[in-house]
Enzyme design. Structure first.
Site, PDB file in Angstrom:
ATOM      1  N   GLU A   1      64.160   1.983  29.390  1.00  0.00           N
ATOM      2  CA  GLU A   1      64.761   0.825  28.715  1.00  0.00           C
ATOM      3  C   GLU A   1      64.649  -0.400  29.603  1.00  0.00           C
ATOM      4  O   GLU A   1      64.946  -0.328  30.803  1.00  0.00           O
ATOM      5  CB  GLU A   1      66.260   1.027  28.452  1.00  0.00           C
ATOM      6  CG  GLU A   1      66.594   1.899  27.293  1.00  0.00           C
ATOM      7  CD  GLU A   1      68.100   2.027  27.075  1.00  0.00           C
ATOM      8  OE1 GLU A   1      68.864   1.118  27.450  1.00  0.00           O
ATOM      9  OE2 GLU A   1      68.503   3.063  26.524  1.00  0.00           O
TER      10      GLU A   1
ATOM     11  N   GLU B   1      72.004   7.650  29.964  1.00  0.00           N
ATOM     12  CA  GLU B   1      73.026   6.944  30.729  1.00  0.00           C
ATOM     13  C   GLU B   1      74.364   7.663  30.811  1.00  0.00           C
ATOM     14  O   GLU B   1      75.374   7.193  30.263  1.00  0.00           O
ATOM     15  CB  GLU B   1      73.235   5.545  30.150  1.00  0.00           C
ATOM     16  CG  GLU B   1      71.978   4.710  30.231  1.00  0.00           C
ATOM     17  CD  GLU B   1      72.218   3.253  29.875  1.00  0.00           C
ATOM     18  OE1 GLU B   1      73.315   2.911  29.425  1.00  0.00           O
ATOM     19  OE2 GLU B   1      71.292   2.449  30.063  1.00  0.00           O
TER      20      GLU B   1
HETATM   21  C1  GCO Z   1      72.405   1.045  27.334  1.00  0.00           C
HETATM   22  C2  GCO Z   1      72.085   1.790  26.148  1.00  0.00           C
HETATM   23  C3  GCO Z   1      71.563   0.980  25.020  1.00  0.00           C
HETATM   24  C4  GCO Z   1      72.012  -0.452  24.950  1.00  0.00           C
HETATM   25  C5  GCO Z   1      71.125  -1.341  25.769  1.00  0.00           C
HETATM   26  C6  GCO Z   1      71.556  -2.789  25.776  1.00  0.00           C
HETATM   27  O1  GCO Z   1      71.524   0.917  28.172  1.00  0.00           O
HETATM   28  O2  GCO Z   1      73.532   0.591  27.463  1.00  0.00           O
HETATM   29  O3  GCO Z   1      71.182   2.770  26.470  1.00  0.00           O
HETATM   30  O4  GCO Z   1      72.038   1.714  23.957  1.00  0.00           O
HETATM   31  O5  GCO Z   1      72.020  -0.913  23.667  1.00  0.00           O
HETATM   32  O6  GCO Z   1      71.097  -0.918  27.091  1.00  0.00           O
HETATM   33  O7  GCO Z   1      72.820  -2.921  26.314  1.00  0.00           O
END
Ligand code: GCO
Length: 454
Positions: free
Chosen positions: A360, A165
């Site tokens: 994710e 990200e």
């Molecule tokens: C993000 C990060 C994660 C977060 C998850 C929940 O996507 O912001 O990769 O580290 O913890 O997304 O917010």
């Protein structure tokens, strides 16, 4: 059709969020170690000094992963644990590197494929003091760090993600300042950072391909912002694409295309240079060649989306639909929008032609331990069902590699500290105990049946 035989069911975490051990065995400090100790930076004064203590408990955690039947575990490496100053010239911390080597061995011994993210936001503090991502040397620092990991781990690690990200660590870390390193920089500097981050990604890909000891797959894990077309009409689908990809203002660093177009297509999206104006960094043709490296999958970090429709006046653009009253949402108040797992793969595949790996997806919930000692989280089961059914539909039209649930366990949720529970495993931060939530058992069934039970 359903999920392919080799579909990879996994869970994800990130180093700073789960490891703890923040002063152990010669580890250097990173910007999150520093900022989380600043009063007011993280909710309730929380920090990641100990968090889930996976640094000491990884064997216990891998055992739980095996119990769930995970095929992959996506984790990240804490740069300063391996290189205490971040710069390879100052030496490698052997104990830190050994930790990741041991984790990889433990995973493989339990039939779980390691999916390694090189960088998930814990930037070495000493490099930050030298300018961090603003320093033109920063892509080189990242390349050298990647090489250390490849030299040591690529005999066993065959799935790599360079950056997690960039949208978040660039914007939240350097623009709004709510994440480490807590800066609020003007756009001209943000665009310099943008250039260096893209170059870091490119150099890391080149390094992995050049030095890997085994054939491997490389991707990265951007915020994959998805919009849902209101209807299946051509016009609404165009509106969704406009919202996801068109650069229509100087505020472009959250847009999918500003990151993915140069990386995957080898060109910048239309309008980027014009809207950035004087802030546009000095990209050379050579830069673009470095940035544009072949990738094996498109990583999607996706949680929620808007529903959009075409403009009534027929002009290019979109209208965002107001959410219905009392719409379903998670504890962190993100709306529950399962259709992103259909439309995301469809629209990203159309533009980028790469197989999709969800890197994710998941939800924060108000989980608690019941009198029976269990953690009942029907909302998360419902979330998984709804999202995965949409993802399954996408498998009819798009090649899918796998699904990585966020998160394996409750962990340190950045500026929100321990207030958000995203895990399918419950973490008791007082005792350090772990409990499989009901959703973990549900996910185990999904994995066992390869999604047939959905
Ligand atoms: C993000 C990060 C994660 C977060 C998850 C929940 O996507 O912001 O990769 O580290 O913890 O997304 O917010």
């Amino acid at each position: 059709m359903g999920f392919s035989k080799d579909f990879v069911w996994g869970c994800a975490t990130a180093s700073y969020q789960v490891e703890g051990g923040y002063l152990d065995d010669g580890k250097g400090l990173n910007v999150w170690d520093i900022c989380s100790h600043v009063p007011g930076f993280v909710r309730d004064g929380n920090n990641g000094d100990v968090t889930c203590d996976q640094y000491h408990k990884f064997k216990e955690d891998v055992k739980l992963m095996k119990e769930i039947g995970l095929k992959s575990y996506r984790f990240s490496v804490n740069w300063a644990r391996v290189l205490p100053t971040g710069d390879v010239k100052d030496g490698i911390n052997e104990a830190g590197l050994q930790y990741y080597s041991d984790l990889v061995d433990e995973l493989l011994a339990n039939g779980i494929e390691p999916y390694l993210t090189v960088f998930h936001w814990d930037y070495p503090n000493e490099l930050f003091k030298r300018g961090g991502w603003l320093n033109p040397e920063s892509p080189k620092w990242f390349e050298n760090y990647t090489k250390v990991l490849v030299d040591r781990l690529s005999d066993r690690v065959t799935h790599w993600m360079t950056l997690n990200e960039p949208q978040c660590f660039v914007n939240l870390g350097h623009d709004t300042g709510v994440h480490a390193p807590g800066l609020k920089l003007p756009m001209v500097y943000l665009m310099e950072i943008y250039r260096n981050v893209l170059l870091a990604h490119g150099h890391a890909c080149i390094t992995i391909r050049k030095y890997t000891k085994k054939p491997c797959e490389i991707g990265f894990a951007p915020v994959a912002g998805v919009d849902i077309p209101y209807t299946d009409s051509k016009e609404d689908i165009e509106a969704a694409k406009f919202s996801m990809f068109a650069i229509d203002s100087p505020d472009m660093l959250w847009k999918n295309s500003i990151w993915m177009d140069p990386i995957v297509l080898g060109k910048f999206p239309e309008g980027a240079k014009e809207y950035a104006g004087e802030c546009w960094p000095n990209f050379t043709d050579e830069d673009l060649k470095i940035i544009h490296q072949p990738l094996d999958f498109f990583g999607m970090n996706s949680y929620q989306g808007n529903t959009v429709k075409h403009r009534e006046d027929g002009k290019p653009g979109f209208e965002v639909l107001k959410r219905e009253d009392g719409y379903d949402h998670t504890a962190i108040r993100w709306p529950i929008t399962p259709k992103i797992l259909y439309w995301g793969p469809v629209l990203f595949y159309e533009r980028y032609k790469l197989p999709i790996l969800v890197t994710e997806n998941g939800m924060s919930n108000y989980d608690l331990v019941s009198e029976d000692g269990c953690v009942h989280d029907p909302q998360r089961i419902e979330f998984l069902k709804r999202y995965l059914r949409e993802f399954k539909k996408a498998s009819d039209v798009v090649p899918l590699k796998g699904y990585t649930q966020w998160s394996f366990m409750d962990n340190f949720e950045w500026a929100e500290g321990y207030n958000e529970r995203f895990g399918i495993v419950y973490t008791d931060y007082v005792t350090g105990n772990r409990i499989l939530k009901d959703s973990a058992k549900f996910y185990a069934e999904v994995i066992k049946t390869n999604g047939e039970n959905l």
